[in-house]
Design an enzyme around this catalytic site. Structure first.
Site, PDB file in Angstrom:
ATOM      1  N   LEU A  83       0.893  58.917  47.912  1.00  0.00           N
ATOM      2  CA  LEU A  83       1.514  57.584  47.952  1.00  0.00           C
ATOM      3  C   LEU A  83       2.985  57.633  48.327  1.00  0.00           C
ATOM      4  CD1 LEU A  83      -0.552  57.595  45.212  1.00  0.00           C
ATOM      5  CD2 LEU A  83       0.059  55.193  45.326  1.00  0.00           C
ATOM      6  N   THR A 130      -1.513  50.986  54.293  1.00  0.00           N
ATOM      7  CA  THR A 130      -1.243  49.553  54.196  1.00  0.00           C
ATOM      8  C   THR A 130      -2.004  48.765  55.258  1.00  0.00           C
ATOM      9  OG1 THR A 130       0.521  47.933  54.532  1.00  0.00           O
ATOM     10  CG2 THR A 130       0.802  50.021  55.627  1.00  0.00           C
ATOM     11  N   ASP A 131      -2.235  47.489  54.967  1.00  0.00           N
ATOM     12  CA  ASP A 131      -2.873  46.628  55.985  1.00  0.00           C
ATOM     13  C   ASP A 131      -1.914  46.295  57.128  1.00  0.00           C
ATOM     14  OD1 ASP A 131      -1.163  44.881  54.632  1.00  0.00           O
ATOM     15  OD2 ASP A 131      -2.701  43.378  54.196  1.00  0.00           O
ATOM     16  N   GLU A 132      -0.607  46.600  56.945  1.00  0.00           N
ATOM     17  CA  GLU A 132       0.358  46.248  57.992  1.00  0.00           C
ATOM     18  C   GLU A 132       0.135  47.035  59.277  1.00  0.00           C
ATOM     19  OE1 GLU A 132       4.401  45.788  56.840  1.00  0.00           O
ATOM     20  OE2 GLU A 132       3.881  44.855  54.942  1.00  0.00           O
ATOM     21  N   TYR A 155       8.509  50.315  59.499  1.00  0.00           N
ATOM     22  CA  TYR A 155       7.685  50.728  58.348  1.00  0.00           C
ATOM     23  C   TYR A 155       6.223  50.857  58.742  1.00  0.00           C
ATOM     24  CZ  TYR A 155       4.720  50.154  54.221  1.00  0.00           C
ATOM     25  OH  TYR A 155       3.709  50.291  53.291  1.00  0.00           O
ATOM     26  N   LYS A 159       3.713  54.152  58.967  1.00  0.00           N
ATOM     27  CA  LYS A 159       2.455  54.295  58.216  1.00  0.00           C
ATOM     28  C   LYS A 159       1.282  54.492  59.192  1.00  0.00           C
ATOM     29  CE  LYS A 159       1.880  54.030  54.314  1.00  0.00           C
ATOM     30  NZ  LYS A 159       1.970  55.057  53.215  1.00  0.00           N
TER      31      LYS A 159
HETATM   32  P1  NAD Z   1       7.541  52.374  46.059  1.00  0.00           P
HETATM   33  O1  NAD Z   1       8.643  52.262  47.053  1.00  0.00           O
HETATM   34  O2  NAD Z   1       7.576  51.568  44.818  1.00  0.00           O
HETATM   35  O3  NAD Z   1       7.398  53.898  45.592  1.00  0.00           O
HETATM   36  C1  NAD Z   1       7.475  54.968  46.501  1.00  0.00           C
HETATM   37  C2  NAD Z   1       7.670  56.251  45.680  1.00  0.00           C
HETATM   38  O4  NAD Z   1       7.755  57.336  46.612  1.00  0.00           O
HETATM   39  C3  NAD Z   1       8.969  56.265  44.857  1.00  0.00           C
HETATM   40  O5  NAD Z   1       8.703  56.723  43.556  1.00  0.00           O
HETATM   41  C4  NAD Z   1       9.869  57.236  45.609  1.00  0.00           C
HETATM   42  O6  NAD Z   1      10.783  57.922  44.769  1.00  0.00           O
HETATM   43  C5  NAD Z   1       8.846  58.185  46.223  1.00  0.00           C
HETATM   44  N1  NAD Z   1       9.360  58.846  47.427  1.00  0.00           N
HETATM   45  C6  NAD Z   1       9.984  58.270  48.493  1.00  0.00           C
HETATM   46  N2  NAD Z   1      10.333  59.208  49.385  1.00  0.00           N
HETATM   47  C7  NAD Z   1       9.907  60.397  48.899  1.00  0.00           C
HETATM   48  C8  NAD Z   1       9.956  61.729  49.381  1.00  0.00           C
HETATM   49  N3  NAD Z   1      10.550  62.011  50.547  1.00  0.00           N
HETATM   50  N4  NAD Z   1       9.396  62.705  48.635  1.00  0.00           N
HETATM   51  C9  NAD Z   1       8.814  62.428  47.443  1.00  0.00           C
HETATM   52  N5  NAD Z   1       8.746  61.173  46.926  1.00  0.00           N
HETATM   53  C10 NAD Z   1       9.287  60.176  47.654  1.00  0.00           C
HETATM   54  O7  NAD Z   1       6.214  52.117  46.897  1.00  0.00           O
HETATM   55  P2  NAD Z   1       4.843  51.434  46.444  1.00  0.00           P
HETATM   56  O8  NAD Z   1       4.933  49.993  46.689  1.00  0.00           O
HETATM   57  O9  NAD Z   1       4.435  51.945  45.121  1.00  0.00           O
HETATM   58  O10 NAD Z   1       3.873  52.038  47.567  1.00  0.00           O
HETATM   59  C11 NAD Z   1       3.233  53.293  47.372  1.00  0.00           C
HETATM   60  C12 NAD Z   1       2.372  53.599  48.595  1.00  0.00           C
HETATM   61  O11 NAD Z   1       1.412  52.571  48.781  1.00  0.00           O
HETATM   62  C13 NAD Z   1       3.161  53.686  49.904  1.00  0.00           C
HETATM   63  O12 NAD Z   1       2.615  54.717  50.668  1.00  0.00           O
HETATM   64  C14 NAD Z   1       2.930  52.336  50.560  1.00  0.00           C
HETATM   65  O13 NAD Z   1       3.010  52.441  51.958  1.00  0.00           O
HETATM   66  C15 NAD Z   1       1.529  52.018  50.087  1.00  0.00           C
HETATM   67  N6  NAD Z   1       1.190  50.586  49.981  1.00  0.00           N
HETATM   68  C16 NAD Z   1       2.010  49.734  49.268  1.00  0.00           C
HETATM   69  C17 NAD Z   1       1.630  48.399  49.138  1.00  0.00           C
HETATM   70  C18 NAD Z   1       2.456  47.408  48.351  1.00  0.00           C
HETATM   71  O14 NAD Z   1       2.159  46.215  48.371  1.00  0.00           O
HETATM   72  N7  NAD Z   1       3.486  47.837  47.640  1.00  0.00           N
HETATM   73  C19 NAD Z   1       0.443  47.943  49.732  1.00  0.00           C
HETATM   74  C20 NAD Z   1      -0.342  48.846  50.458  1.00  0.00           C
HETATM   75  C21 NAD Z   1       0.032  50.169  50.563  1.00  0.00           C
HETATM   76  O1  DAU Z   2       0.775  44.305  53.098  1.00  0.00           O
HETATM   77  C1  DAU Z   2       1.104  45.459  52.381  1.00  0.00           C
HETATM   78  C2  DAU Z   2       2.613  45.646  52.384  1.00  0.00           C
HETATM   79  O2  DAU Z   2       3.138  44.636  51.541  1.00  0.00           O
HETATM   80  C3  DAU Z   2       3.054  47.023  51.909  1.00  0.00           C
HETATM   81  O3  DAU Z   2       2.597  47.988  52.810  1.00  0.00           O
HETATM   82  C4  DAU Z   2       4.579  47.099  51.803  1.00  0.00           C
HETATM   83  O4  DAU Z   2       4.964  48.346  51.255  1.00  0.00           O
HETATM   84  C5  DAU Z   2       5.044  45.989  50.887  1.00  0.00           C
HETATM   85  O5  DAU Z   2       6.460  45.986  50.836  1.00  0.00           O
HETATM   86  C6  DAU Z   2       4.531  44.635  51.372  1.00  0.00           C
HETATM   87  O6  DAU Z   2       5.188  44.267  52.616  1.00  0.00           O
HETATM   88  P1  DAU Z   2       5.679  42.754  52.879  1.00  0.00           P
HETATM   89  O7  DAU Z   2       6.731  42.790  53.903  1.00  0.00           O
HETATM   90  O8  DAU Z   2       4.527  41.843  53.096  1.00  0.00           O
HETATM   91  O9  DAU Z   2       6.279  42.421  51.400  1.00  0.00           O
HETATM   92  P2  DAU Z   2       7.618  41.707  50.921  1.00  0.00           P
HETATM   93  O10 DAU Z   2       7.493  41.530  49.451  1.00  0.00           O
HETATM   94  O11 DAU Z   2       8.835  42.380  51.449  1.00  0.00           O
HETATM   95  O12 DAU Z   2       7.528  40.288  51.604  1.00  0.00           O
HETATM   96  C7  DAU Z   2       6.418  39.425  51.387  1.00  0.00           C
HETATM   97  C8  DAU Z   2       6.618  38.181  52.234  1.00  0.00           C
HETATM   98  O13 DAU Z   2       7.734  37.440  51.707  1.00  0.00           O
HETATM   99  C9  DAU Z   2       6.966  38.473  53.681  1.00  0.00           C
HETATM  100  O14 DAU Z   2       6.365  37.483  54.506  1.00  0.00           O
HETATM  101  C10 DAU Z   2       8.495  38.334  53.735  1.00  0.00           C
HETATM  102  C11 DAU Z   2       8.769  37.279  52.681  1.00  0.00           C
HETATM  103  N1  DAU Z   2      10.055  37.401  51.966  1.00  0.00           N
HETATM  104  C12 DAU Z   2      10.352  38.589  51.392  1.00  0.00           C
HETATM  105  C13 DAU Z   2      11.534  38.768  50.691  1.00  0.00           C
HETATM  106  C14 DAU Z   2      11.880  40.108  50.077  1.00  0.00           C
HETATM  107  C15 DAU Z   2      10.898  36.303  51.833  1.00  0.00           C
HETATM  108  O15 DAU Z   2      10.606  35.205  52.335  1.00  0.00           O
HETATM  109  N2  DAU Z   2      12.066  36.470  51.138  1.00  0.00           N
HETATM  110  C16 DAU Z   2      12.439  37.650  50.560  1.00  0.00           C
HETATM  111  O16 DAU Z   2      13.533  37.743  49.964  1.00  0.00           O
END
Ligand code: NAD
Ligand code: DAU
Length: 348
Positions: A83, A130-132, A155, A159
Site C-alpha cells: 500500500l 486505485t480506480d483513478e 498520481y 499508480k
Molecule cells: P496514505 O497517504 O494515507 O498512506 C500512505 C502510507 O505510505 C503512509 O503511511 C506513508 O508514510 C507511507 N509511505 C509513503 N512513501 C513511502 C515510502 N517511500 N516508503 C515506505 N512507506 C511510504 O494513503 P492511503 O490513502 O492509505 O492509500 C494507501 C494505498 O491505497 C495507496 O497505494 C493508494 O494509492 C491506494 N488507494 C487509496 C485510496 C483512497 O481513497 N485513499 C483508494 C484506492 C487506492
Molecule cells: O478514487 C480513489 C482515489 O481517491 C485514491 O486513489 C486517492 O489516493 C485519494 O486521494 C482519492 O482521490 P480524489 O482526488 O478523488 O480525493 P480527494 O479527497 O482529494 O478529492 C475528492 C473530490 O473532492 C475531488 O473531486 C476533488 C474534490 N475536492 C477535494 C479537496 C481536497 C474539493 O472540492 N475540495 C478540496 O479541498
C-alpha cells in the site's frame, strides 16, 4: 510454511486499518509493517496493536532496494501487501517527482526483491491500487476490470505505471501477483488533506469549505474497513494474476456531500440549520480534475462474495463522530508540515 506478511504503508490511512484487521484476525501470521512515516504515516493510528506478539513495525523507505533486500532476508518475508505510496492528487500536481519515485520505482524495487528472494509457489505479491487509473467517466457507465487505462494526473499515472509493472512481472516471470483497484475511501484516521476529513475539520473550526470548480464532480465512496475486508478476501481467495475492482455503489457529487456533512454537523454541534453551509466557498478547480469515478464491483461480489457492509449514512455519521471525539489526533497531524501545505495550497 508460516506466513510472514510484509504490509507496506501500514501507518497510513488504509494501511493502518488493514494491519489492525490482519494482526487481530490472524494470530498465526507474522505481520511486518514497513512504513517511511512520511507526513501521511502516523504510528498513533495503530497504538492498539503495537504490542501484539505477531506484529512488528519497521521504519524504512521502499525507494531503498538494498534495505528491502536485507529485510526480506532477515524476516524471511513470504507475502507482500503493498500500500505504501504518495496518495494525494493535489500534491502530485504541485510536485510529481516524489510520486514517480515512490509509486513507480518503489514498487519496482519491491517486485525485484520479492522475485529474487522467493522460491516455489506459496507466495503472493498483492498490489493495492486505485480506480483513478481508468481515467474519468461522463454521466453514464462504470469502470470494469477490463476498462482501458487512461490516467490523467501525475498520481494516477504513477499508480497506472506500477499496476503495469506488477502485471508485467506476472506475464513475464509467472510471478504470483494480485491487484485491486478501489474507489474513494473514507473513515477514521484519514489525513485531513482529503475531502471528507478536511471538510469535517473546517466545519468544526468555522473555516471556509473549499469546493473545487462547480462541485459537480462525482466520487464513489467506500468505508475504509470495507476496503480492508475486501483486501483480506482477495488476499486469501482471489485468483493469482487477476484484478478485482472494489467500490461502494455509492456516488455523490462533491457539493451534495459537503452540504450533507454541513447538515449533520449543524445537528451534532448544536448550530442552527444552514449555519455551516454558509462556509462553502467555490475555489479554482483542480488542474485536469476528473469528472466522475464509478466502480462496477460485480466481479468481487459474484466470485468472492464481498459486498460493502455499511450504509454510507451510518459510515459518515461514525466518521464525523470519530473526528469530533479525536481532536488530539487532528491537532497532532495538522501541525507543522500540514499547516504549511494548507496555507500554500489554499492561499489564492
Ligand atoms: P496514505 O497517504 O494515507 O498512506 C500512505 C502510507 O505510505 C503512509 O503511511 C506513508 O508514510 C507511507 N509511505 C509513503 N512513501 C513511502 C515510502 N517511500 N516508503 C515506505 N512507506 C511510504 O494513503 P492511503 O490513502 O492509505 O492509500 C494507501 C494505498 O491505497 C495507496 O497505494 C493508494 O494509492 C491506494 N488507494 C487509496 C485510496 C483512497 O481513497 N485513499 C483508494 C484506492 C487506492
Ligand atoms: O478514487 C480513489 C482515489 O481517491 C485514491 O486513489 C486517492 O489516493 C485519494 O486521494 C482519492 O482521490 P480524489 O482526488 O478523488 O480525493 P480527494 O479527497 O482529494 O478529492 C475528492 C473530490 O473532492 C475531488 O473531486 C476533488 C474534490 N475536492 C477535494 C479537496 C481536497 C474539493 O472540492 N475540495 C478540496 O479541498
Amino acid at each position: 510454511m508460516k506466513k510472514k506478511i510484509l504490509i507496506t504503508g501500514g501507518a497510513g490511512f488504509i494501511g493502518s486499518h488493514l494491519v489492525r484487521l490482519f494482526v487481530n484476525k490472524y494470530p498465526d501470521y507474522d505481520i511486518i509493517n514497513l512504513d517511511k512515516l512520511t507526513y501521511a504515516g502516523n504510528l498513533k493510528n495503530i497504538t492498539d496493536i503495537e504490542n501484539s506478539a505477531n506484529y512488528k513495525f519497521v521504519k524504512g523507505d521502499i525507494q531503498d532496494k538494498d534495505f528491502l533486500d536485507s529485510l526480506f532476508k532477515s524476516e524471511k518475508i513470504t507475502d507482500v501487501i503493498h500500500l505504501a505510496a504518495e496518495s494525494h492528487v493535489d500534491r502530485s500536481i504541485s510536485g510529481p517527482m516524489e510520486f514517480i519515485i515512490t509509486n513507480i520505482v518503489g514498487t519496482a524495487n519491491l517486485l525485484e526483491v520479492a522475485r529474487s528472494n522467493w522460491e516455489g509457489e506459496d507466495h503472493t505479491f498483492y498490489h493495492i491500487s486505485t480506480d483513478e487509473v481508468y481515467g474519468s467517466l461522463g454521466e453514464e457507465g462504470f469502470f470494469y476490470e477490463d476498462t482501458a487505462y487512461d490516467p490523467r494526473s501525475p498520481y494516477s499515472a504513477s499508480k497506472a505505471s506500477s499496476d503495469h509493472l506488477v502485471r508485467a512481472y506476472h506475464h513475464t516471470y509467472n510471478f504470483p501477483i494480485k491487484i485491486s483497484n478501489c474507489s474513494n475511501n473514507y473513515g477514521s484516521h484519514q489525513f485531513p488533506e482529503k475531502l471528507i476529513p478536511l471538510m469535517i475539520n473546517n466545519i468544526r473550526n468555522n473555516k471556509p469549505l473549499p469546493v473545487y470548480g462547480t462541485g459537480e464532480n462525482v466520487r464513489d465512496w467506500l468505508w475504509v474497513e470495507d476496503h480492508a475486508r475486501a483486501i483480506d478476501v482477495i488476499f486469501h481467495k482471489g485468483k493469482v494474476g487477476e484484478t478485482y475492482n472494489i467500490g461502494g455503489w455509492n456516488e455523490w457529487t462533491n457539493i451534495a456531500l459537503v452540504k450533507e456533512m454541513c447538515r449533520i454537523m449543524d445537528e451534532k454541534l448544536g448550530r442552527d440549520t444552514g449555519t455551516s453551509e454558509k462556509l462553502i466557498t467555490y475555489v479554482t478547480d483542480r488542474a485536469g480534475h476528473d469528472m466522475r469515478y464509478a466502480i462496477d464491483a460485480t466481479k468481487i461480489k459474484d466470485e468472492l462474495g464481498w459486498v460493502p457492509s455499511l450504509e454510507f449514512e451510518e459510515g459518515l455519521d461514525k466518521t464525523i463522530d470519530w473526528y469530533l471525539n479525536n481532536e488530539d489526533w487532528i491537532n497532532n497531524v495538522t501541525s507543522g508540515d500540514y499547516q504549511k501545505y494548507y496555507d500554500e495550497h489554499y492561499s489564492s
